[in-house]
Write an enzyme that holds these catalytic residues in place. Structure first.
Site, mmCIF file in Angstrom:
data_model
loop_
_atom_site.group_PDB
_atom_site.id
_atom_site.type_symbol
_atom_site.label_atom_id
_atom_site.label_comp_id
_atom_site.label_asym_id
_atom_site.label_seq_id
_atom_site.Cartn_x
_atom_site.Cartn_y
_atom_site.Cartn_z
ATOM 1 C CE LYS A 63 -3.619 0.089 2.889
ATOM 2 N NZ LYS A 63 -4.989 0.424 2.517
ATOM 3 C CG HIS A 107 -21.380 2.949 -0.659
ATOM 4 N ND1 HIS A 107 -20.447 1.927 -0.672
ATOM 5 C CD2 HIS A 107 -22.487 2.459 -0.051
ATOM 6 C CE1 HIS A 107 -20.971 0.869 -0.076
ATOM 7 N NE2 HIS A 107 -22.201 1.169 0.308
HETATM 8 C C1 GAR Z 1 -20.045 1.283 -8.162
HETATM 9 O O1 GAR Z 1 -21.332 0.761 -7.972
HETATM 10 C C2 GAR Z 1 -19.573 2.000 -6.917
HETATM 11 O O2 GAR Z 1 -20.604 2.663 -6.243
HETATM 12 C C3 GAR Z 1 -19.047 0.857 -6.107
HETATM 13 O O3 GAR Z 1 -18.335 0.082 -7.039
HETATM 14 C C4 GAR Z 1 -19.034 0.140 -8.284
HETATM 15 C C5 GAR Z 1 -18.023 0.396 -9.386
HETATM 16 O O4 GAR Z 1 -18.637 0.273 -10.634
HETATM 17 N N1 GAR Z 1 -18.247 1.302 -5.021
HETATM 18 C C6 GAR Z 1 -18.327 0.775 -3.787
HETATM 19 O O5 GAR Z 1 -19.017 -0.185 -3.498
HETATM 20 C C7 GAR Z 1 -17.466 1.473 -2.732
HETATM 21 N N2 GAR Z 1 -17.708 0.972 -1.455
HETATM 22 P P1 GAR Z 1 -17.943 0.847 -11.939
HETATM 23 O O6 GAR Z 1 -16.519 0.249 -11.963
HETATM 24 O O7 GAR Z 1 -18.758 0.346 -13.060
HETATM 25 O O8 GAR Z 1 -17.902 2.347 -11.850
#
Ligand code: GAR
Length: 193
Positions: A63, A107
Site C-alpha cells: 500500500k 457508494h
Molecule cells: C459502483 O457501484 C460504486 O458505487 C461501487 O463500485 C461500483 C463500481 O462500478 N463502489 C463501492 O461499493 C465502494 N464501497 P464501476 O466500476 O462500473 O464504476
C-alpha cells in the site's frame, strides 16, 4: 479549471460517465489521469480508449508504494481532487489526512446503511423497500465521511438483483457528475443535488 484524478479497480462505468460529463461540458473540470490498483481493470483499458492518461499503481509492492506513486502522479499532473469510482483499496489514514476533504467516493446504497463492498446486494437481500446512492467525502473510516448527496432508488416488487444493479448504476452515473459539478464550483455540504 478543476483538475481531478479518477481511481478505479473494475469495470469503470462511473469513470466513463464522468468522462462523458466532462466531454459534454456538463462537468467543468479536467481529468488529470485515471489510475488503478488492478492492472487488469477493464476501466483502465476503457480510459485509454477514451484518450485519457492511465497508470497502474504498484499496490502489488504494498500500500505504501501504491500511495507514494499516487501522490507523485497527482503532483506531476496537477490533480487537485481524487475521485474514487469503484476503487477497492482502502486509502491509509495518513494519505487521507494529507488530501483532507479533497477525496470523494460514490457508494451504491443510502449510507450509513449497507457500507462495504456489496452495498446493492446487501440491501436487496435485507429486503429494504428503498435503497440508493451516496456521494461522500472520504475520511479515515470506510464509507463514513461527510455526505454530499444522495439519491433514493425504490426496490420494486419482484425486482431481481440484476435489474436493481442496473437502476442503481444509472442513478450513480447521473448523481456523481452533478455533485462534483457543485463541489468544484465551491458549493459543499449545504447544497442539495
Ligand atoms: C459502483 O457501484 C460504486 O458505487 C461501487 O463500485 C461500483 C463500481 O462500478 N463502489 C463501492 O461499493 C465502494 N464501497 P464501476 O466500476 O462500473 O464504476
Amino acid at each position: 479549471m478543476t483538475s481531478f484524478a479518477i481511481l478505479l479497480s473494475g469495470r469503470g462505468s462511473n469513470m466513463e460517465a464522468l468522462a462523458e460529463a466532462v466531454q459534454s461540458k456538463k462537468l467543468s473540470g479536467r481529468i488529470a489521469f485515471v489510475a488503478s490498483d488492478n492492472p487488469e481493470a477493464a476501466g483502465l483499458r476503457r480510459a485509454a480508449e477514451l484518450g485519457l492518461r492511465t497508470a497502474v499503481l504498484p499496490y502489488a509492492e504494498g500500500k505504501k508504494r501504491g500511495e507514494e506513486e499516487l501522490r507523485e502522479l497527482c503532483r506531476l499532473h496537477g490533480a487537485e481532487w481524487i475521485i474514487l469510482a469503484g476503487f477497492l483499496s482502502i486509502l491509509s489514514p495518513e494519505f487521507v489526512r494529507s488530501f483532507r476533504s479533497r477525496i470523494v467516493n460514490i457508494h451504491p446504497s443510502l449510507l450509513p446503511s449497507f457500507p462495504g463492498k456489496h452495498g446493492i446486494e446487501d440491501a436487496w437481500r435485507r429486503g429494504v423497500k428503498i435503497t440508493g446512492v451516496t456521494v461522500h467525502l472520504v475520511d479515515e473510516g470506510v464509507d463514513t465521511g461527510p455526505i454530499l448527496a444522495q439519491q433514493a432508488v425504490e426496490i420494486l416488487p419482484g425486482e431481481t438483483l440484476e435489474s436493481l444493479e442496473e437502476r442503481i448504476h444509472r442513478a450513480e452515473h447521473s448523481l456523481y457528475g452533478k455533485t462534483l459539478s457543485l463541489l468544484f464550483a465551491g458549493k459543499g455540504l449545504t447544497e442539495r443535488c
